[in-house]
Write a protein that holds these residues in place. Sequence first.
Motif, PDB file in Angstrom:
ATOM      1  N   GLY A 299       0.796  -1.214   0.000  1.00 55.00           N
ATOM      2  CA  GLY A 299       0.000   0.000   0.000  1.00 55.00           C
ATOM      3  C   GLY A 299       0.831   1.267   0.000  1.00 55.00           C
ATOM      4  O   GLY A 299       2.029   1.266  -0.297  1.00 55.00           O
ATOM      5  N   GLU A 300       0.180   2.371   0.369  1.00 57.70           N
ATOM      6  CA  GLU A 300       0.821   3.678   0.225  1.00 57.70           C
ATOM      7  C   GLU A 300       1.934   3.903   1.244  1.00 57.70           C
ATOM      8  O   GLU A 300       2.757   4.794   1.062  1.00 57.70           O
ATOM      9  N   LEU A 301       1.990   3.115   2.305  1.00 59.80           N
ATOM     10  CA  LEU A 301       3.137   3.231   3.210  1.00 59.80           C
ATOM     11  C   LEU A 301       4.433   2.952   2.468  1.00 59.80           C
ATOM     12  O   LEU A 301       5.484   3.530   2.792  1.00 59.80           O
ATOM     13  N   SER A 302       4.380   2.070   1.479  1.00 64.56           N
ATOM     14  CA  SER A 302       5.598   1.725   0.738  1.00 64.56           C
ATOM     15  C   SER A 302       6.108   2.888  -0.101  1.00 64.56           C
ATOM     16  O   SER A 302       7.246   2.861  -0.572  1.00 64.56           O
ATOM     17  N   LEU A 303       5.288   3.925  -0.303  1.00 61.30           N
ATOM     18  CA  LEU A 303       5.754   5.105  -1.023  1.00 61.30           C
ATOM     19  C   LEU A 303       6.925   5.769  -0.308  1.00 61.30           C
ATOM     20  O   LEU A 303       7.760   6.423  -0.932  1.00 61.30           O
ATOM     21  N   PHE A 304       6.960   5.629   1.016  1.00 62.61           N
ATOM     22  CA  PHE A 304       7.987   6.292   1.810  1.00 62.61           C
ATOM     23  C   PHE A 304       9.161   5.374   2.113  1.00 62.61           C
ATOM     24  O   PHE A 304       9.975   5.680   2.976  1.00 62.61           O
ATOM     25  N   ILE A 305       9.222   4.255   1.416  1.00 56.99           N
ATOM     26  CA  ILE A 305      10.286   3.294   1.682  1.00 56.99           C
ATOM     27  C   ILE A 305      11.133   3.108   0.430  1.00 56.99           C
ATOM     28  O   ILE A 305      10.811   2.320  -0.462  1.00 56.99           O
TER      29      ILE A 305
ATOM     30  N   VAL B 130      -3.117   0.690   6.132  1.00 59.25           N
ATOM     31  CA  VAL B 130      -1.835   0.366   6.749  1.00 59.25           C
ATOM     32  C   VAL B 130      -1.329  -0.984   6.251  1.00 59.25           C
ATOM     33  O   VAL B 130      -0.163  -1.122   5.856  1.00 59.25           O
ATOM     34  N   ALA B 131      -2.197  -1.989   6.289  1.00 62.40           N
ATOM     35  CA  ALA B 131      -1.874  -3.330   5.782  1.00 62.40           C
ATOM     36  C   ALA B 131      -2.978  -3.727   4.811  1.00 62.40           C
ATOM     37  O   ALA B 131      -3.925  -4.415   5.185  1.00 62.40           O
TER      38      ALA B 131
END
Length: 578
Positions: free
Chosen positions: A347-353, A467-468
């Motif tokens: 998801g979009e959390l991976s944009l910051f990784i 988140v997940a």
Amino acid sequence: MPGASAERLATAEAIDRAAHATLARATKGLSPSALAIANYDWAVHLAASPGKLGALADSAMHKWLDLGRTALAASLGGADPAPLAGRDPRFRSAAWNAAPWRLLSDAFQMGTAWWQEATTDVRGAQPHHLRLVEFAARQMLDAVSPSNFPATNPDVVEATRAEGGANLLRGFEHALDDARRKASAQPPAGVENFRPGEAVAATPGAVVYRNRLIELIQYTPTTATVHPEPILIVPAWIMKYYILDLSPANSMVRHLVEAGFTVFVISWKNPDGGDRDLGLDDYRRLGPVAALEAIATIAGPAKVHGVGYCLGGTLLAIEAARQARDAAPRFGSMTLLAAQTDFTRAGELSLFIDESQLTVLEDMMWERGYLDTKQMAGAFQMLKARDLLWGRMVDDYLLGKRVEMNDLMAWNADATRMPYRMHAEYLEQLFLQNRLAEGRFEVDGRAVAIEDIHVPIFAVGTETDHVAPWMSVHKITLLAEAETTFVLTTGGHNAGIVSEPGHPRRSFRSAVKAPGAAYVDPEHWGEIATPHLGSWWTAWFEWLAMRSGARVVPPTLGAPERGLPVLAAAPGAYVLAP
């Protein structure tokens, strides 16, 4: 001299880390380099795509024509045209259908749709960069939505007219109160009504084990007999454990106890700068491994039903894979609640990784020794800025309506920190490199693999999880060789899990994947899943009971004769520490 050279390099690294940490404070932990590189990649490839540019020009022309037809119909007093398909919920009230508000909302939605087209499907650009540019564009557009301003929001205009501006006065008072609380590091208004141990985290029990990282809580039985297999709940340390022990009516812990289970829960310490060097393996050893040893002392050698929530579920899966590798099984089943074991669809959390972002985060944590609660809250708020930031601003400050605090909101405000080393390892090894899913994550110097886990698995995803994402959680059905029951429930990352029986408008779908059965991808999983009304908790309790033995007399709280006396009443001390 080699020593002098090493010293110079160490000094240079310290200077760079300090500079990055200073930059991170100014950008709220975001990497300007990552965004700049993504924008350059998108812009260069878009400029070199005349077909795409032509399609965007054609799309813009047709959108302007559609908007012109709407304006003409409104000026001639004709019937309002049909609302845009998939209308933005920010404009769902009937007031947005009348002129001139309809033009504002349609123009904004058309502009948003055009930017969506412009930042997607650009040939040659890296997909990660396109997602980051699309996300950044959406954030900027959300900030200028006409719903955010008093003069361009018909609901606010009408409320101001009807109340003579009292709504704006209340909103100003709310803004002042929020600013005062933020400046003095106080929680939001109403949180004081949900103190752990009183209104929430109130299920009777005791702390029966403690180390530098966890308190293990054992709950007092309420039935004459219990299933012999205890339940160990491993929550995420990104949150306080009592998300699963909120008010008595919606406490998962209380419902499990009343269903005849012996329940243990890990309560994580909120780390500070002194815990900076705690790593992911420290969390495994001092968390579920230490808890399992204590449970064996108290309840005997029976297998344990392991339950992991969010990041706690990832850690539980790592430990279960380690047990399978070493032929040292302790779990009789494994339940994963909104927990990922494969991070390719995170998801979009991976944009910051990515490497640039990780450098900024690591250096910011290196300076402090931990990731601050404000940074964590800000990251999650950005993922749902439309609802959590701008929607709240409209309700609280423009309409002057305070949303009444509830137990879930109060828990959400009770944030935790993340130690430097652990969080860096988690992001790099799991999010960025996906080592666990690929069989490259090492425990005690050797790799572990999810496919080695053969105990029954019950995995829960939630439909609107930011988140997940449930499609990521669903990957466990591909990785594991065990019988896997996958459940998809309504709600989000928290509200979908806290879904007690009797909760209105709850439903879920489920399907069982037998060992050796063909994998069904998320896009087609709904075709084989069975729909159910009500809470998934009931189905889970039945699943646990079917995998448990004949009921026995409950174990005592703690085992003082074996060195595990009761240390304190639940909820213990760690959950109360700031």
